[in-house]
Write an enzyme that holds these catalytic residues in place. Structure first.
Site, short mmCIF file in Angstrom:
data_model
loop_
_atom_site.label_atom_id
_atom_site.label_comp_id
_atom_site.label_asym_id
_atom_site.label_seq_id
_atom_site.Cartn_x
_atom_site.Cartn_y
_atom_site.Cartn_z
N LEU A 106 0.88 -1.15 0.00
CA LEU A 106 0.00 0.00 0.00
C LEU A 106 0.92 1.21 0.00
O LEU A 106 1.89 1.24 0.76
CB LEU A 106 -0.88 0.03 1.26
CG LEU A 106 -2.12 -0.86 1.28
CD1 LEU A 106 -2.75 -0.81 2.68
CD2 LEU A 106 -3.14 -0.42 0.24
N ASP A 107 0.65 2.19 -0.84
CA ASP A 107 1.56 3.32 -0.88
C ASP A 107 1.48 4.13 0.42
O ASP A 107 0.62 3.92 1.26
CB ASP A 107 1.33 4.20 -2.13
CG ASP A 107 -0.03 4.85 -2.16
OD1 ASP A 107 -0.48 5.40 -1.13
OD2 ASP A 107 -0.67 4.84 -3.24
N ARG A 108 2.40 5.04 0.57
CA ARG A 108 2.57 5.79 1.82
C ARG A 108 1.29 6.44 2.30
O ARG A 108 0.98 6.45 3.49
CB ARG A 108 3.66 6.85 1.62
CG ARG A 108 3.95 7.70 2.84
CD ARG A 108 4.93 8.82 2.49
NE ARG A 108 5.24 9.63 3.63
CZ ARG A 108 4.46 10.62 4.09
NH1 ARG A 108 3.31 10.88 3.47
NH2 ARG A 108 4.82 11.32 5.15
#
Length: 243
Positions: A106-108
């Protein structure tokens, strides 16, 4: 260590060195030694008496771990980072020895359900498109989306020369209305939902992963995790479980 020999790429995965693609890259790059010899063959057999090193660090098999984790926003889905906090940094120090890593990302700025494990074989099975485990997201857009754009999204859009199509997208009855959507993805390209939103002249304000397969995140607080067995986790993903 198993009593019989195993392939080097499988052994590295059993040691928590990463998912299959990552460990195969490490082997090909000459970062792995067996008994002091650099080995670049993925299928080289490792025997119980062998000493295996990755970047000069001796490896050994560890107990396999599987964590269901609620990733907070602003935390990296990575093992380590010199500047920012990662999902591994949140775990208690007692988990350090297991060499956990995220199975998928999951991106930041995204949050929600993610699996942490040291089982590279499990990770590969989970994320490989052929196994058909969908991921369900709840997405808040910065601007409302009308019906024609929703239909366009459902049919697939092109961004930066790449065609992107969700398995499904539906409007959610959540305030602010016409901003919230449930999006189901199959393969899951990096930042795919954000790219689709931009292709529709919009942007993502909030992105929350709600499901992996039929495993559903509802009750687990942000930053918390549940430690489960491999068998339990597969059952939750395939048959359903609310955590």
């Amino acid at each position: 260590m198993p009593e019989e020999s195993v392939r080097l790429n499988r052994y590295l995965a059993m040691c928590g060195a990463g998912a299959r693609r990552k460990v195969e890259e490490c082997i090909a790059a000459g970062r792995v030694k067996i008994n002091g010899e650099v080995v670049t063959e993925l299928g080289r057999q490792v025997f119980p008496q062998d000493k295996v090193e990755l970047d000069g660090e001796a490896l050994s098999t560890v107990a396999q771990k599987y964590l269901i984790f609620n990733k907070p926003r602003g935390v990296l889905s990575a093992v380590e980072d010199s500047r920012e906090r990662t999902v591994i940094d949140i775990l208690p120090p007692s988990y350090d020895r297991f060499r956990l890593f995220p199975a998928g990302r999951l991106d930041r700025d995204s949050e929600g359900l993610i699996i942490l494990t040291n089982d590279g074989i499990f990770s590969q099975e989970l994320i490989h498109p052929r196994n058909g485990f969908t991921k369900t997201y709840e997405v808040e857009l910065r601007r409302p989306m009308d019906e024609p754009h929703l239909i366009e999204w459902s049919d697939g859009v092109t961004y930066d020369g790449r065609f992107l199509k969700p398995i499904s997208v539906r409007r959610m009855g959540r305030a602010p209305l016409q901003h919230w959507f449930e999006v189901v993805l199959g393969e899951g390209i990096k930042r795919e939902i954000r790219m689709m939103a931009r292709a529709l002249d919009n942007d993502v304000r909030r992105l929350f992963r709600r499901k992996i397969g039929k495993l559903t995140l509802k009750k687990l607080p942000s930053g918390e995790f549940i430690d489960v067995s491999r068998e339990e986790l597969w059952r939750y993903i395939r048959d359903g479980k609310v955590v």
